[in-house]
Design a protein around this motif. Structure first.
Motif: not given
Length: 637
Positions: A455-461, A467-483
């Protein structure tokens, strides 16, 4: 009585000095050296590195590579120290990925505790927040406009307003999505960049590229990013080098690792600074690595090398700095004092350049073992061009995923393409907006352990710099999990959407269509591109209906037929049903495709990067009419 030869004494003095430098540069404001139990192991590791050096090896390599013995000793010890540190930090990252929820909550509460007594912290009662869910319920999602006035007041000297201490820097973003933003950067941010990012990446290099673990030098294509100071004396920088910003003190003492001498790093004109980087790189036949923030910077370096190689070879031959460079007298005199005529090296360089530029990098530097630069996202094209042309056969490593807001992820699997980054759970508290909710002002968010693969998500940091719960504008796809920790692939910037009728074409979608179209143009090779919406150009757009204006720099062709130009529009219609529908109804006009002259994009980047902020990252969707007009004036077809 124990006797120590002067040469060996010199080596131990260099070792001790470097240890002190290391403690000063890395130890301040970090957890690394707060535990004094670590000091014996650090000292033992450094001494062990030192005693394994034989003076015969140092003298042999110094003579062969025209370097001083002390410089080689410092390089060797520095690699040993950072190697130890990298292994330690990599082990800590591995442990963190086993319990992501706990680590993320610790990171969040640490940030809130540090700002609890600021005006902002009292407004949201940070002292009463004890867990992630309470924080997410009480604090809204934010964007830069929520902080603009606060940051300006911080820059003007207001204390304990947004952050608990004076910022280490004020960082100007590249403005890739529109206006430039000024963000505070704390020492904690730099510390995280170095310890959780750079150190882990250096450990990855050691594991994946063992040929790079020798005492060869690196050419780093970095430029002076000093944009002055605020009225209260806080340094203002562009979104500068990850490495330089996170360990600048250490780098100042380790310039022997790099080919470019210190005076050249102060040259503000990028074209002249790039020439100096190339000149000192060409002198070193044993060069081991090329390094920069982005692949586009290394591509620009090779483009400049192809344009100016005769001038550079003449300088190597004569041991001088070209009189064409506009340098201060003192800088020129210092640099020329470091040069010696080298007709033998010049003859070899000339012979290789005359053979052409395919695979030129390993021919100029036979021991080149690594190119270190981000080649994902908007730099994907330049990474591919370098691998296929100038740097054929040389391994690439795209090390970190970071932004002005801080470190986001590290690449622990260099061989994987497209580039993927393991999120660093101890750097920032991360939340994720589902792609379907991107247009909502207060969208729902998920935490690291809640996202789903594919799935794809916009990152909030929430970061260390206010900066608190700040939308940085990058949309990422979760490709896998490491642990338990997500591994992500960058997709696009939310502000880099083409959108003249609500169709919302992402950078990734447009690039895919463009590459498919170019593959059907005989002899054409894509060098660079950008798009602009017709509304930005106004009357210069050449059409009444809203449409896309596309600027291309190609190799192998100097003109395109109308049928070829339409092919790009057709390919985009195949990729986007919404765009196809608008084109069919006539709501969006035909795409206008224009070729610009060779070097137009390099010229644009150079002209803009000579102004504050000093590091300009190429925008794929231009929001500036000035930039679009610049390319219009360089259109050849």
């Amino acid at each position: 009585m124990l006797k120590i030869r002067p040469s060996r004494l010199c080596g131990y003095f260099a070792l001790t000095s470097l240890l002190v430098i290391f403690l000063i540069a890395v130890g301040y404001n970090t957890e690394l050296l707060q535990d004094t139990r670590l000091l014996p192991s650090v000292t033992a590791a450094v001494i062990l590195c030192g005693v394994t050096i034989t003076w015969r090896d140092i003298r042999w390599r110094a003579k062969r590579e025209s370097r001083t013995a002390s410089a080689l000793i410092i390089t060797f010890i520095a690699r040993g120290i950072i190697g130890w540190l990298g292994k330690r930090q990599r082990n800590r990252l591995e442990a963190d990925t086993l319990d992501v929820r706990r680590v993320q909550e610790e990171t969040l509460l640490k940030r809130l505790h540090k700002t609890a007594n600021t005006d902002y912290g009292r407004q949201y009662d940070f002292k009463s927040i004890k867990d992630c869910e309470t924080f997410r319920q009480h604090h809204p999602i934010t964007v830069y406009e929520n902080y603009r006035d606060l940051v300006e007041q911080v820059a003007a000297g207001e204390s304990r307003l947004l952050i608990a201490e004076k910022p280490h820097l004020l960082v100007m973003t590249s403005g890739i999505s529109g206006k430039c933003c000024m963000l505070p950067r704390m020492k904690d941010t730099n510390t995280d960049l170095f310890l959780q990012g750079v150190a882990v990446c250096l450990d990855t290099i050691k594991r994946s590229f063992p040929a790079s673990e020798v005492l060869q030098r690196t050419t780093g294509f970095y430029y002076d990013s000093n944009s002055g100071c605020s009225e209260t004396g806080i340094p203002i920088r562009s979104n500068i080098s990850i490495l330089a910003s996170s360990c600048s003190t250490l780098l100042h003492h380790l310039l022997s690792i790099y080919t470019t001498p210190a005076p050249a790093l102060q040259v503000r004109n990028k074209r002249d600074a790039l020439y100096l980087h190339l000149l000192f790189a060409l002198r070193d036949s044993a060069l081991g690595a090329l390094e920069s923030d982005f692949a586009s910077e290394i591509f620009d370096a090779f483009s400049s090398l192809q344009e100016r190689w005769q001038e550079l070879v003449e300088d190597v031959e004569l041991g001088r700095v070209s009189p064409q460079l506009d340098l201060e007298h003192g800088t020129r005199k210092t640099l020329e004092g470091l040069l010696r005529p080298d007709p033998e090296r010049a003859a070899h360089l000339r012979a290789e350049f005359e053979k052409g530029f395919l695979g030129i990098a390993p021919r100029l530097w036979p021991r080149l073992s690594l190119i270190l630069a981000v080649d994902s996202g908007s730099d994907q094209i330049h990474g591919e061009l370098l691998r296929q042309h100038y740097c054929e056969g040389v391994p690439f490593y795209s090390p970190v995923y970071a932004a002005a807001e801080g470190l986001i992820g590290v690449n622990v699997c260099p061989e994987k393409e497209p580039r993927q980054y393991l999120l660093c759970p101890r750097s920032m508290f991360c939340e994720f907006v589902p792609e379907a909710s991107l247009e909502e002002e207060q969208p729902p968010t998920l935490t690291m352990e809640q996202v789903q693969q594919g799935q794809c998500y916009e990152l909030v940091v929430t970061n260390a710099s206010g900066l608190f719960r700040y939308r940085i504008g990058d949309v990422l796809r979760i490709t896998a999990f490491h642990n338990q920790c997500p591994v992500v692939e960058f997709q696009y910037r939310r502000g880099q959407m083409l959108n003249v009728r609500g169709e919302r074409i992402s950078e990734a979608m447009f690039l895919g269509s463009l590459k498919r179209a170019v593959s059907q143009w005989p002899g054409a090779e894509l060098l660079d591109y950008c798009c602009v919406e017709s509304s930005i150009l106004g009357q210069a757009s050449g059409g009444s209906d809203p449409h896309y204006q596309v600027f291309l720099e190609l190799r192998g062709v100097r003109n395109l037929t109308e049928e070829q130009r339409y092919k790009l529009d057709h390919c985009l219609q195949e990729h986007s049903a919404v765009y196809k529908s608008f084109r069919f109804k006539g709501s969006i006009g035909p795409m206008r495709v224009q070729l610009v002259g060779r070097g137009a994009f390099l010229e644009l980047r150079s002209s803009l990067s000579s102004l504050p902020p000093a590091t300009f990252k190429m925008q794929r969707v231009l929001r500036s009419k000035e930039c679009a007009d610049f390319l219009l004036r360089r259109t050849i077809s």
